[in-house]
Motif scaffolding. Structure first.
Motif, PDB file in Angstrom:
ATOM      1  N   ASP A 105       0.810  -1.220   0.000  1.00 49.40           N
ATOM      2  CA  ASP A 105       0.000   0.000   0.000  1.00 49.40           C
ATOM      3  C   ASP A 105       0.839   1.265   0.000  1.00 49.40           C
ATOM      4  N   ALA A 106       2.051   1.215   0.543  1.00 51.68           N
ATOM      5  CA  ALA A 106       2.925   2.382   0.464  1.00 51.68           C
ATOM      6  C   ALA A 106       3.272   2.699  -0.984  1.00 51.68           C
ATOM      7  N   LEU A 107       3.399   1.679  -1.821  1.00 56.55           N
ATOM      8  CA  LEU A 107       3.663   1.904  -3.247  1.00 56.55           C
ATOM      9  C   LEU A 107       2.447   2.495  -3.941  1.00 56.55           C
ATOM     10  N   ASN A 108       1.260   2.069  -3.538  1.00 49.81           N
ATOM     11  CA  ASN A 108       0.046   2.637  -4.122  1.00 49.81           C
ATOM     12  C   ASN A 108      -0.121   4.101  -3.721  1.00 49.81           C
TER      13      ASN A 108
ATOM     14  N   ASP B 245      -0.125   7.344  -6.371  1.00 51.20           N
ATOM     15  CA  ASP B 245      -1.167   8.372  -6.370  1.00 51.20           C
ATOM     16  C   ASP B 245      -0.621   9.766  -6.119  1.00 51.20           C
ATOM     17  N   ALA B 246       0.649   9.855  -5.718  1.00 54.44           N
ATOM     18  CA  ALA B 246       1.229  11.172  -5.422  1.00 54.44           C
ATOM     19  C   ALA B 246       1.249  12.047  -6.659  1.00 54.44           C
ATOM     20  N   GLY B 247       1.547  11.454  -7.804  1.00 54.27           N
ATOM     21  CA  GLY B 247       1.559  12.222  -9.042  1.00 54.27           C
ATOM     22  C   GLY B 247       2.815  13.046  -9.259  1.00 54.27           C
ATOM     23  N   ASP B 248       3.464  13.440  -8.164  1.00 51.31           N
ATOM     24  CA  ASP B 248       4.652  14.296  -8.269  1.00 51.31           C
ATOM     25  C   ASP B 248       5.871  13.646  -7.637  1.00 51.31           C
ATOM     26  N   PHE B 249       5.916  12.309  -7.622  1.00 47.99           N
ATOM     27  CA  PHE B 249       7.024  11.637  -6.952  1.00 47.99           C
ATOM     28  C   PHE B 249       8.369  12.059  -7.522  1.00 47.99           C
TER      29      PHE B 249
ATOM     30  N   HIS C 169       5.181  -5.410  -7.374  1.00 45.81           N
ATOM     31  CA  HIS C 169       4.861  -6.454  -8.330  1.00 45.81           C
ATOM     32  C   HIS C 169       4.429  -5.765  -9.628  1.00 45.81           C
ATOM     33  N   PRO C 170       4.222  -6.493 -10.731  1.00 45.37           N
ATOM     34  CA  PRO C 170       3.932  -5.831 -12.006  1.00 45.37           C
ATOM     35  C   PRO C 170       2.742  -4.874 -11.971  1.00 45.37           C
ATOM     36  N   GLY C 171       1.697  -5.206 -11.224  1.00 45.51           N
ATOM     37  CA  GLY C 171       0.554  -4.306 -11.141  1.00 45.51           C
ATOM     38  C   GLY C 171       0.910  -2.994 -10.463  1.00 45.51           C
ATOM     39  N   GLU C 172       1.645  -3.080  -9.377  1.00 42.79           N
ATOM     40  CA  GLU C 172       2.083  -1.866  -8.679  1.00 42.79           C
ATOM     41  C   GLU C 172       3.068  -1.078  -9.530  1.00 42.79           C
ATOM     42  N   MET C 173       3.932  -1.777 -10.253  1.00 36.73           N
ATOM     43  CA  MET C 173       4.878  -1.097 -11.136  1.00 36.73           C
ATOM     44  C   MET C 173       4.151  -0.360 -12.252  1.00 36.73           C
ATOM     45  N   ALA C 174       3.081  -0.966 -12.764  1.00 35.81           N
ATOM     46  CA  ALA C 174       2.294  -0.305 -13.804  1.00 35.81           C
ATOM     47  C   ALA C 174       1.713   1.002 -13.287  1.00 35.81           C
ATOM     48  N   ARG C 175       1.222   1.008 -12.058  1.00 37.30           N
ATOM     49  CA  ARG C 175       0.665   2.232 -11.491  1.00 37.30           C
ATOM     50  C   ARG C 175       1.756   3.274 -11.254  1.00 37.30           C
ATOM     51  N   LEU C 176       2.909   2.831 -10.772  1.00 35.54           N
ATOM     52  CA  LEU C 176       4.010   3.766 -10.524  1.00 35.54           C
ATOM     53  C   LEU C 176       4.485   4.430 -11.810  1.00 35.54           C
TER      54      LEU C 176
END
Length: 299
Positions: free
Chosen positions: A153-156, A160-164, A179-186
């Motif tokens: 959840d820290a990765l999610n 969502d930060a948008g400005d990392f 994992h790949p799903g979290e990487m896709a969001r990042l």
């Protein structure tokens, strides 16, 4: 090997030999006879909520099994009383939560106060999402003096930060374990795009953001901000169960607390994690029956 060195190849397979030769790390983690618990560092785990306390338990157990001297597991105070004695080797820190048993009322300052005297902080497994959690995480990012590992959840929150890309670079190491799903969001990509070039994406993201990136999956990829990439050779499909990533987060955080630089801690951590999975499969009739807790037993 000489030709690879001459050509300055910076993508390496993780094997027991390369861990010794390229990383200069003892995969057996031999210990001096006069060492003590303070020798091996103190991990702070901020993880788990009412529905997913098991994630924190797996992460904490794995950190201890991976060799750190001490672990403090921080949880919302209302949850802490239900966890007493579940892992007698760990210390439990209940953080004020207004009686809800989740992280919504736990301030970043409370976590930061604990982190001041620890050697590594892992945050995110089983934490859940709450209002204003992106700013909460940024306060942790900027205020934590020790190496920081972000998972789940820290990765999610980070996605969502948008400005990392504009967040300040940390002086201490930062390790991300998507994992790949979290990487896709990042990365703002589809999962198919992530999987199409795992090595290239991991390398570019690590360099752009100044982090050590662990892109999980079959043949996990570890990328350092200096452009070096390691590809893991251990592990199996029996590890494809919820909780395996929580174990990996604890293992890497433990190695960080023991003083390994982020790239070496992540590379050795994924290799040890996969090797434990291989031993767990060998001890059972089928890979399908392996549990993440089995990995901890075989570390």
């Amino acid at each position: 090997e000489r030709l690879a060195a001459d050509q300055e190849v910076n993508t390496l397979l993780l094997t027991e030999r390369s861990i010794a030769d390229a990383l200069g790390v003892d995969s057996q983690r031999a210990r001096p006879s006069d060492s003590h618990k303070g020798t091996y560092g103190h991990v702070l785990v901020a993880a788990g909520n009412q529905r997913m306390s098991g994630a924190g338990l797996l992460c904490t157990s794995a950190a201890l099994r991976a060799g750190c001297g001490l672990v403090t597991w921080a949880v919302p105070a209302s949850l802490a009383r239900h966890l007493l004695g579940r892992l007698p080797e760990a210390m439990l820190a209940g953080l004020p939560d207004a009686g809800h048993g989740d992280w919504a009322e736990v301030s970043a300052e409370q976590v930061l106060a604990l982190a001041q005297s620890r050697d590594a902080l892992v945050i995110g497994p089983g934490m859940g999402r709450y209002g204003d959690d992106v700013q909460w995480l940024r306060a942790i990012w900027e205020g934590t003096p020790c190496p920081l590992l972000l998972d789940a959840d820290a990765l999610n929150m980070l996605a969502d930060a948008g400005d990392f890309a504009e967040w300040p670079r940390r002086e201490a190491a930062a390790v991300l374990t998507p994992h790949p799903g979290e990487m896709a969001r990042l990365a703002g990509l589809s999962i198919a795009e992530v999987q199409r070039d795992r090595i290239g994406l991991a390398r570019s993201y690590a360099q752009e953001h100044g982090v050590t990136l662990v892109l999980k999956g079959a043949a996990t990829v570890v990328a350092d901000p200096d452009g070096v990439v390691y590809i893991n050779t251990t592990g199996n499909a029996g590890m494809a169960k919820g909780g395996s990533g929580d174990v990996l987060a604890g293992v890497i955080a433990s190695l960080l607390a023991q003083g390994l630089p982020a790239g070496k801690a992540a590379a050795l951590g994924v290799w040890l994690h996969g090797a434990a999975g291989d031993r767990a499969v060998a001890a059972r009739a089928t890979a399908a029956s392996v549990l993440p807790s089995d990995l901890i037993a075989h570390l």
